[in-house]
Design a protein around this motif. Structure first.
Motif, mmCIF file in Angstrom:
data_model
loop_
_atom_site.group_PDB
_atom_site.id
_atom_site.type_symbol
_atom_site.label_atom_id
_atom_site.label_comp_id
_atom_site.label_asym_id
_atom_site.label_seq_id
_atom_site.Cartn_x
_atom_site.Cartn_y
_atom_site.Cartn_z
ATOM 1 N N ARG A 109 0.840 -1.207 0.000
ATOM 2 C CA ARG A 109 0.000 0.000 0.000
ATOM 3 C C ARG A 109 0.869 1.250 0.000
ATOM 4 O O ARG A 109 0.594 2.218 -0.711
ATOM 5 N N GLU A 110 1.942 1.239 0.816
ATOM 6 C CA GLU A 110 2.827 2.398 0.863
ATOM 7 C C GLU A 110 3.540 2.594 -0.474
ATOM 8 O O GLU A 110 3.708 3.724 -0.949
ATOM 9 N N ALA A 111 3.963 1.479 -1.100
ATOM 10 C CA ALA A 111 4.627 1.586 -2.393
ATOM 11 C C ALA A 111 3.687 2.137 -3.450
ATOM 12 O O ALA A 111 4.073 2.943 -4.309
ATOM 13 N N LEU A 112 2.413 1.735 -3.376
ATOM 14 C CA LEU A 112 1.425 2.222 -4.335
ATOM 15 C C LEU A 112 1.181 3.716 -4.142
ATOM 16 O O LEU A 112 1.083 4.467 -5.118
ATOM 17 N N LYS A 113 1.109 4.178 -2.899
ATOM 18 C CA LYS A 113 0.921 5.608 -2.632
ATOM 19 C C LYS A 113 2.089 6.419 -3.164
ATOM 20 O O LYS A 113 1.919 7.468 -3.776
ATOM 21 N N GLN A 114 3.323 5.925 -2.922
ATOM 22 C CA GLN A 114 4.501 6.638 -3.396
ATOM 23 C C GLN A 114 4.543 6.664 -4.919
ATOM 24 O O GLN A 114 4.974 7.647 -5.528
ATOM 25 N N SER A 115 4.110 5.558 -5.528
ATOM 26 C CA SER A 115 4.106 5.502 -6.986
ATOM 27 C C SER A 115 3.139 6.529 -7.571
ATOM 28 O O SER A 115 3.430 7.176 -8.574
ATOM 29 N N LYS A 116 1.984 6.711 -6.927
ATOM 30 C CA LYS A 116 0.998 7.674 -7.396
ATOM 31 C C LYS A 116 1.464 9.103 -7.138
ATOM 32 O O LYS A 116 1.250 9.994 -7.946
ATOM 33 N N ALA A 117 2.073 9.316 -5.996
ATOM 34 C CA ALA A 117 2.500 10.669 -5.652
ATOM 35 C C ALA A 117 3.685 11.112 -6.500
ATOM 36 O O ALA A 117 3.853 12.294 -6.799
ATOM 37 N N GLY A 118 4.536 10.168 -6.926
ATOM 38 C CA GLY A 118 5.705 10.509 -7.717
ATOM 39 C C GLY A 118 6.702 11.263 -6.873
ATOM 40 O O GLY A 118 6.720 11.188 -5.649
ATOM 41 N N GLY A 119 7.567 12.070 -7.492
ATOM 42 C CA GLY A 119 8.557 12.840 -6.747
ATOM 43 C C GLY A 119 9.689 13.222 -7.648
ATOM 44 O O GLY A 119 9.747 12.860 -8.827
ATOM 45 N N SER A 150 12.691 12.273 -7.668
ATOM 46 C CA SER A 150 13.514 11.147 -8.096
ATOM 47 C C SER A 150 12.692 10.050 -8.747
ATOM 48 O O SER A 150 13.191 8.980 -9.011
ATOM 49 N N GLY A 151 11.395 10.328 -8.980
ATOM 50 C CA GLY A 151 10.566 9.322 -9.629
ATOM 51 C C GLY A 151 9.912 8.424 -8.607
ATOM 52 O O GLY A 151 10.251 8.450 -7.416
ATOM 53 N N PRO A 152 8.957 7.658 -9.037
ATOM 54 C CA PRO A 152 8.238 6.784 -8.098
ATOM 55 C C PRO A 152 9.139 5.690 -7.560
ATOM 56 O O PRO A 152 10.032 5.229 -8.242
ATOM 57 N N SER A 153 8.869 5.319 -6.354
ATOM 58 C CA SER A 153 9.633 4.246 -5.719
ATOM 59 C C SER A 153 9.032 2.911 -6.087
ATOM 60 O O SER A 153 7.807 2.744 -6.058
ATOM 61 N N ALA A 154 9.867 1.992 -6.448
ATOM 62 C CA ALA A 154 9.382 0.665 -6.815
ATOM 63 C C ALA A 154 9.036 -0.117 -5.571
ATOM 64 O O ALA A 154 9.715 0.010 -4.551
ATOM 65 N N PRO A 155 7.978 -0.907 -5.625
ATOM 66 C CA PRO A 155 7.636 -1.721 -4.446
ATOM 67 C C PRO A 155 8.711 -2.762 -4.172
ATOM 68 O O PRO A 155 9.397 -3.215 -5.073
ATOM 69 N N THR A 156 8.833 -3.104 -2.917
ATOM 70 C CA THR A 156 9.818 -4.105 -2.530
ATOM 71 C C THR A 156 9.397 -5.462 -3.055
ATOM 72 O O THR A 156 8.274 -5.906 -2.793
ATOM 73 N N PRO A 157 10.226 -6.140 -3.842
ATOM 74 C CA PRO A 157 9.812 -7.427 -4.415
ATOM 75 C C PRO A 157 9.686 -8.489 -3.346
ATOM 76 O O PRO A 157 10.515 -8.562 -2.432
ATOM 77 N N PRO A 158 8.653 -9.289 -3.434
ATOM 78 C CA PRO A 158 8.511 -10.375 -2.456
ATOM 79 C C PRO A 158 9.500 -11.486 -2.743
ATOM 80 O O PRO A 158 9.916 -11.692 -3.868
ATOM 81 N N THR A 159 9.901 -12.201 -1.710
ATOM 82 C CA THR A 159 10.794 -13.350 -1.848
ATOM 83 C C THR A 159 9.979 -14.555 -2.267
ATOM 84 O O THR A 159 8.744 -14.547 -2.204
ATOM 85 N N PRO A 160 10.628 -15.637 -2.670
ATOM 86 C CA PRO A 160 9.864 -16.826 -3.114
ATOM 87 C C PRO A 160 8.913 -17.366 -2.076
ATOM 88 O O PRO A 160 7.903 -17.959 -2.427
ATOM 89 N N ASN A 161 9.196 -17.173 -0.796
ATOM 90 C CA ASN A 161 8.292 -17.722 0.219
ATOM 91 C C ASN A 161 7.164 -16.764 0.563
ATOM 92 O O ASN A 161 6.415 -16.992 1.503
ATOM 93 N N GLY A 162 7.042 -15.653 -0.205
ATOM 94 C CA GLY A 162 5.926 -14.746 0.019
ATOM 95 C C GLY A 162 6.237 -13.599 0.932
ATOM 96 O O GLY A 162 5.450 -12.675 1.048
#
Length: 204
Positions: free
Chosen positions: A35-45, A47-59
Motif C-alpha cells: 500500500r505504501e509503495a502504491l501511494k509513493q508511486s501515485k504521488a511521484g517525486g 527522483s521518480g516513483p519508488s518501486a515496491p519491494t519485491p517479495p521473496t519466493p516464500n511470500g
C-alpha cells in the motif's frame, strides 16, 4: 486479512499468537508495504516513483539487513563489585581482599544467594578468592626458594611462614573471618613464637 479503522487483522496463527498485541504479522506487513509503495508511486517525486519491494519466493517481503549488534560491554572487574548489604556495605571486593579476606571466602562458598544481585556478588567473590589463592601460592613458592638459602634463620622464617599461611587459608576456606579477635590473638602468639626462635637461631 482485513483493515478496519486503520488497524490490520489477519486469521493466520502468527497474528492469533502475537499479532493482536503487535498489530502485525507477515501478511499484514506485506499488504502495508504494498500500500505504501502504491501511494509513493501515485504521488511521484523528484527522483521518480519508488518501486515496491519485491517479495521473496516464500511470500515474505525482503527487509533491509539488520544493523550489526553492538559489541558487548567490557566485563566489570570482579574486584570492583560492591557489597550491597551487611557491615561491609559499600566496600568493593578489592577492599575486602585486603581488609577481610575471610569474608571473601564466606561470600564465595557459604553465602546463600537470594537474588540476582547476590548471585553476581557471589560469582565475583569466587573470582577474587581465586586471585587471592594464586597470590598466596606465589608467595609460598617464593618462601620455599628462600628456605633453600644457607642462612638458617631465613630458612626457618620461610618454613614457619608457609605453615602459618596454610593455616590462615584453611580457616578462610571454612568461612572463618581472620579479623575475629580470637583468631587475631592466636596469629599474634604464633608470630611472637616465630620471632623468638629466629632470635635464638641468630645467636647460635
Amino acid at each position: 486479512m482485513s483493515l478496519a479503522d486503520g488497524r490490520y487483522a489477519c486469521t493466520c496463527p502468527d497474528f492469533a499468537n502475537r499479532g493482536a498485541q503487535l498489530g502485525l504479522c507477515k501478511h499484514t506487513e506485506l499488504v502495508r508495504l504494498r500500500r505504501e509503495a502504491l501511494k509513493q508511486s501515485k504521488a511521484g517525486g523528484a527522483s521518480g516513483p519508488s518501486a515496491p519491494t519485491p517479495p521473496t519466493p516464500n511470500g515474505r517481503t525482503d527487509r533491509a539487513p539488520e544493523a550489526p549488534a553492538a559489541p558487548p560491554q567490557a566485563t566489570q572487574d570482579p574486584g570492583e563489585v560492591v557489597v550491597h548489604w551487611g557491615k561491609h556495605k559499600g566496600k568493593t571486593l578489592s577492599d575486602l581482599a585486603r581488609e577481610a579476606p575471610g569474608f571473601i571466602a564466606w561470600l564465595a562458598f557459604k553465602m546463600e544467594a537470594r537474588s540476582d544481585e547476590d548471585r553476581r556478588l557471589q560469582e565475583a567473590a569466587r573470582k577474587v578468592h581465586e586471585r587471592l589463592k594464586l597470590k598466596a601460592e606465589k608467595g609460598e613458592k617464593k618462601a620455599r626458594g628462600q628456605s633453600r638459602s644457607a642462612d638458617p634463620v631465613a630458612g626457618f622464617i620461610a618454613a614457619a611462614g608457609i605453615e602459618l599461611l596454610k593455616e590462615i587459608w584453611r580457616a578462610q576456606g571454612n568461612g572463618r573471618d581472620i579479623e575475629d579477635p580470637a583468631i587475631q590473638k592466636a596469629l599474634e602468639l604464633r608470630l611472637q613464637a616465630i620471632r623468638r626462635v629466629a632470635e635464638l637461631l641468630r645467636k647460635i
